[in-house]
Design an enzyme around this catalytic site. Structure first.
Site, mmCIF file in Angstrom:
data_model
loop_
_atom_site.group_PDB
_atom_site.id
_atom_site.type_symbol
_atom_site.label_atom_id
_atom_site.label_comp_id
_atom_site.label_asym_id
_atom_site.label_seq_id
_atom_site.Cartn_x
_atom_site.Cartn_y
_atom_site.Cartn_z
ATOM 1 N N ASP A 47 38.955 37.175 27.283
ATOM 2 C CA ASP A 47 39.511 37.801 28.484
ATOM 3 C C ASP A 47 38.366 38.167 29.414
ATOM 4 O OD1 ASP A 47 40.836 39.242 30.401
ATOM 5 O OD2 ASP A 47 41.678 40.742 29.034
ATOM 6 N N TYR A 94 40.916 38.362 47.191
ATOM 7 C CA TYR A 94 40.702 37.150 46.387
ATOM 8 C C TYR A 94 39.574 36.318 46.977
ATOM 9 C CZ TYR A 94 41.574 32.455 44.540
ATOM 10 O OH TYR A 94 41.432 31.214 43.972
ATOM 11 N N ALA A 95 39.628 36.088 48.285
ATOM 12 C CA ALA A 95 38.601 35.282 48.944
ATOM 13 C C ALA A 95 37.232 35.937 48.816
ATOM 14 C CB ALA A 95 38.959 35.073 50.415
ATOM 15 N N ALA A 96 37.196 37.260 48.929
ATOM 16 C CA ALA A 96 35.923 37.975 48.797
ATOM 17 C C ALA A 96 35.340 37.805 47.402
ATOM 18 C CB ALA A 96 36.119 39.454 49.112
#
Length: 300
Positions: free
Chosen positions: A59, A152-154
């Site tokens: 994980d 998310y993009a960062a």
């Protein structure tokens, strides 16, 4: 006895998406795979362990110490990991102002901190053998801002810059054969879709964003139903690139590997924007150095 020249690949996030498809592609080439997932029961019905395939629970949102133990467990299986594919991740869909610090931390833990910890745990054995490959699965969204995907993009942009710097550090320290490739995929039609990860809305949402939230959710669902990318073709390109065969034969090693027309277009567009900004402001921003003669005069 002949030496076993097959590579050992460790892939995170093999329950769906690229990860699920990478496993059979690699096995067909004669290599060995350690397929991992956050919960091992999510892949036990997909893959059957063999002499060339091990399943491992790993994980990337776990603590660093736990990730290190899992890395050592993987190394104990065949004594090495030749190729690490940091594929596990998820996209948190939420407006930037709606997000809390906990949202940022959770997204970065899975998509950036976890992969970085796993990479650091496996790098010493790659350095001891003076060879290895690390594949980072990024996203075109880190090049082309998409509403509701800022966090998310960062996280993917952070992964890219970390990987670029790591590649330089390894090369500058005498390890040019430890290779990094940053894969930047377009949208591909897989089990991972926006319906599985709906847009997140706070319990007390600001009505100023209501219409935008509704448009974004509708757009995301429509986008998911119209993804044009074939994930099976994409993973074959990744495996070709790592092994230097097929369509990658004869090509130089790529630090960046955009996958699909949309990724190519978004990266080209971003580069043009940056070059335009440099050109437009160069006459202003180029002349900001200290005037050494003036500075010396002020000290007298």
């Amino acid at each position: 006895m002949a030496l076993d020249s097959s590579r050992v690949w460790l892939i995170t996030g093999t329950s769906s998406g690229f990860g699920r498809r990478l496993v059979p592609s690699i096995l067909r080439r004669g290599d060995k795979v350690i397929a991992t997932a956050r919960k091992i029961d999510s892949i036990q019905h997909i893959f059957t362990p063999t002499d060339s395939l091990h399943l491992l629970e790993l994980d990337t949102s776990a603590e660093e110490a736990t990730i290190k133990l899992k890395a050592q467990e993987a190394l104990n299986l065949w004594g090495k990991v030749d190729v690490l594919i940091n594929n596990a991740g998820y996209s948190l869909k939420i407006l930037a102002e709606d997000a809390t610090l906990s949202d940022f931390q959770a997204q970065f833990q899975t998509n950036f901190y976890g992969p970085a910890a796993l990479t650091n745990a496996l790098l010493p054995q790659m350095r001891s053998r003076r060879e290895g490959t690390i594949v980072m699965i990024g996203s075109r969204s880190s090049w082309n801002p998409i509403p509701a995907l800022s966090i998310y993009a960062a996280s993917k942009a952070a992964l890219r810059v970390y990987s670029e710097t790591l590649a330089q550090e390894l090369s500058s320290s005498g390890f040019p054969n430890i290779r990094i490739v940053i894969v930047e995929p377009s949208g591909f039609r897989t089990e991972q879709n926006v319906l599985g990860y709906p847009m997140q809305v706070p319990t007390d949402p600001d009505p100023a964003y209501d219409s935008l939230r509704a448009r974004i959710q509708a757009n995301l669902e429509a986008l998911d139903l119209n993804q044009s990318g074939d994930p099976d073709k994409a993973v074959e390109v990744i495996v070709d690139a790592v092994r230097g065969e097929g369509r990658a034969e004869g090509k130089e090693w790529p630090l960046y590997l955009p996958l699909g027309r949309d990724a190519n277009k978004d990266i080209e567009t971003k580069c043009v924007k940056m070059l335009t900004a440099v050109k437009d402001w160069k006459e202003v921003t180029d002349y900001l150095d200290i005037n050494e003669s003036q500075a010396k005069a002020e000290l007298i």
